[in-house]
Design an enzyme around this catalytic site. Structure first.
Site, short mmCIF file in Angstrom:
data_model
loop_
_atom_site.label_atom_id
_atom_site.label_comp_id
_atom_site.label_asym_id
_atom_site.label_seq_id
_atom_site.Cartn_x
_atom_site.Cartn_y
_atom_site.Cartn_z
N GLU A 1 -8.93 1.51 -2.60
CA GLU A 1 -9.08 1.41 -1.29
C GLU A 1 -10.45 2.04 -0.77
O GLU A 1 -10.50 3.11 -0.76
CB GLU A 1 -7.79 2.29 -0.48
CG GLU A 1 -7.89 2.21 0.81
CD GLU A 1 -6.98 3.06 1.75
OE1 GLU A 1 -6.43 4.05 1.19
OE2 GLU A 1 -6.52 2.66 2.76
N ASP B 1 2.33 2.04 3.94
CA ASP B 1 1.27 3.12 3.79
C ASP B 1 1.98 4.50 3.78
O ASP B 1 1.78 5.49 4.12
CB ASP B 1 0.54 3.24 5.19
CG ASP B 1 -0.89 3.73 5.21
OD1 ASP B 1 -1.10 4.20 4.16
OD2 ASP B 1 -1.38 3.72 6.06
N HIS C 1 0.72 -1.17 -0.02
CA HIS C 1 -0.05 0.04 0.09
C HIS C 1 0.75 1.35 0.06
O HIS C 1 1.65 1.46 0.75
CB HIS C 1 -0.91 0.03 1.33
CG HIS C 1 -2.11 1.09 1.07
ND1 HIS C 1 -3.08 0.63 0.44
CD2 HIS C 1 -2.16 2.28 1.74
CE1 HIS C 1 -3.98 2.05 0.61
NE2 HIS C 1 -3.37 2.71 1.30
N HIS D 1 -8.81 -1.94 7.34
CA HIS D 1 -9.62 -0.74 7.66
C HIS D 1 -11.26 -1.45 7.91
O HIS D 1 -12.12 -0.69 8.43
CB HIS D 1 -10.05 0.10 6.40
CG HIS D 1 -8.85 1.15 6.34
ND1 HIS D 1 -8.95 2.13 6.99
CD2 HIS D 1 -7.73 1.21 5.40
CE1 HIS D 1 -8.01 2.95 6.61
NE2 HIS D 1 -7.02 2.50 5.62
N HIS E 1 -13.29 1.70 3.55
CA HIS E 1 -12.03 2.72 3.97
C HIS E 1 -12.64 2.94 5.68
O HIS E 1 -13.14 1.78 6.22
CB HIS E 1 -11.94 3.99 3.32
CG HIS E 1 -10.76 4.40 3.96
ND1 HIS E 1 -10.71 5.82 4.51
CD2 HIS E 1 -9.37 4.23 3.64
CE1 HIS E 1 -9.33 6.25 4.84
NE2 HIS E 1 -8.58 5.30 4.17
N HIS F 1 -2.34 -3.29 4.76
CA HIS F 1 -1.60 -2.33 5.59
C HIS F 1 -2.18 -2.27 6.94
O HIS F 1 -3.05 -1.33 7.18
CB HIS F 1 -1.56 -0.74 5.04
CG HIS F 1 -2.69 0.03 4.45
ND1 HIS F 1 -3.79 -0.75 3.41
CD2 HIS F 1 -3.19 1.18 4.97
CE1 HIS F 1 -4.72 0.26 3.56
NE2 HIS F 1 -4.32 1.27 4.24
N ASP G 1 0.29 5.67 -1.28
CA ASP G 1 -0.84 6.53 -1.51
C ASP G 1 -0.02 7.84 -2.23
O ASP G 1 -0.72 8.69 -2.30
CB ASP G 1 -0.94 7.13 0.04
CG ASP G 1 -2.45 6.50 0.29
OD1 ASP G 1 -3.16 6.29 -0.71
OD2 ASP G 1 -2.64 5.76 1.46
ZN ZN Z 1 -5.42 3.14 4.69
#
Ligand code: ZN
Length: 410
Positions: free
Chosen positions: A141, A304, A36, A214, A168, A235, A38
């Protein structure tokens, strides 16, 4: 033997370097597959996804945890890039936002073909390893990205999505998120609703990895029980090491072990130490713990990066993976265990997901009941023709009460 004592610090320094050297040697043939990252979210926030903006040059990009030189220094061989859109887009423009994040990932591959190779299967990851490129995959996600539609789920698969995080940090109409376990959100689906079960089955059929980062514990249990293929936590870390509800509790780690699934450890300080500060050694504690409870085959990395504001000292950006691997070697992980955590475990899970997929099987077609969707901004095409069985039990009850009342009044 008085002559030897002064040598010990020197021996210690040499040994430390040896672990780092061994980590690099291992990663040259088995680079890390991270679950993961971003960076696409940063590209949206900073440049509105305009990759040709000179400031967005990924070779010189600064102020982020990720850029091309850092990926190379970190021996990152494959990355699930997060196609993320926040929960406030749910019931609004979540699908459009998700499509745009998938598009920006694909444009990264087009603009930097020497660095990134967009792939959609395990063979593609191995191919990128061979070519010394970063295999680039799409992880969506948040279940709100499919807007409660199996049709959208399938379309996202065709655009390259290879994992979907079921929620999420908000419930979808069909799956509950981790805030249910803190009491901040109310349980809605008690894990997975009937439609949520259809989503999981359709993901199995398509060959999309089920991601349980999540989600609530009940959702973890329901998905692990239902899925025919192993799942990942892309993650998340270990709850017993840091009691944060984003982490995976022990009894779920047992299910992970039984199903051959995978926990890719998150580096966010708040999930690592439950404090604002954390360090590399504490991340290794999570890896050690998951290995102890669920086995070395259940461990992976899901840093992450670029999705969090605080990272452990020693793991400040994506160039630092070899330091973490050196720490595992120092803790006497075998080479095979380290290669598993780096890449082999994810490849095993992905191959199992591919094995389970069956595109000849008929696709799921039953829509979510209209009553389970928020009505504003939503048209109802198709639903008027739906059979009465698709009505919500609540709606049926209301009709029955109305009928009885009218009979009484007569
Ligand atoms: Zn996340």
């Amino acid at each position: 033997m008085w002559t030897g004592w002064w040598l010990w610090p020197l021996v210690a320094i040499c040994t430390a370097d040896q672990f780092r050297d061994n980590a690099v040697r291992l990663m040259q043939s088995t680079p890390v597959i991270d679950g993961h990252n971003d960076l696409p979210w940063q590209l949206l926030n900073k440049f509105n996804n305009q990759l040709q903006d000179p400031r967005a040059n990924l070779t010189s990009l600064n102020g982020t945890h990720t850029n091309i030189p850092k990926l190379k220094a970190g021996f990152v061989g494959a990355q699930f890039w997060s196609a993320y859109t926040p929960c406030d887009t749910q019931n609004k423009d979540s699908v459009k936002r998700t499509l745009e994040q998938i598009d920006v990932i694909q444009r990264m591959c087009q603009l930097y073909p020497e660095t990134f190779l967009c792939v959609t299967d395990s063979a593609g990851i191995r191919q990128a390893f061979q070519e010394g490129k970063v295999a680039s995959l799409v992880g969506v996600e948040g279940g709100h990205s499919i807007d409660s539609s199996l049709g959208v789920l399938r379309a996202l698969y065709h655009l390259g999505m290879r994992y979907l995080t079921l929620t999420h940090s908000c419930n979808t109409p069909w799956a509950d998120n981790w805030l249910v376990d803190t009491g901040e959100d109310e349980a809605q689906s008690q894990g997975l609703s009937s439609f949520g079960q259809s989503v999981v089955k359709e993901m199995n059929r398509l060959g999309v990895i089920i991601d349980l980062a999540h989600v609530s514990v009940a959702t973890m249990e329901a998905a692990l029980q239902l899925s025919k293929a192993p799942v990942v936590f892309s993650h998340s870390s270990a709850y017993s090491v840091c009691q944060h509800h984003r982490n995976v509790p022990d009894h779920v780690l047992q299910l992970v072990k039984q199903t051959g699934s995978l926990v890719m450890v998150n580096f966010y300080n708040d999930y690592v130490s439950c404090k604002a500060e954390a360090n590399l050694s504490q991340v290794a504690d999570h890896l050690d713990y998951i290995k102890k409870v669920a086995g070395a085959g259940a461990v992976g990395f899901g840093g992450d990066y670029d999705g969090v504001s605080r990272l452990p000292s020693g793991l400040e950006d994506v160039s630092k993976y070899p330091d973490l691997v050196a720490e595992l070697l120092r803790r006497q992980w075998t080479e095979a265990e380290v290669r598993g955590a780096l890449a082999e475990n994810l490849l095993r899970v992905f191959e199992a997901v591919e094995q389970v997929s069956d595109h000849k099987q008929a696709p799921g077609e039953e829509p979510i009941p209209l009553g389970q969707l928020e009505a504003s901004c939503r048209t109802k095409y198709g639903y008027s023709a739906a059979p009465i069985l698709h009505l919500q039990p609540g709606a049926l009850l209301a009709s029955l009460v109305t009928l009885l009342l009218s009979l009484y009044l007569l």
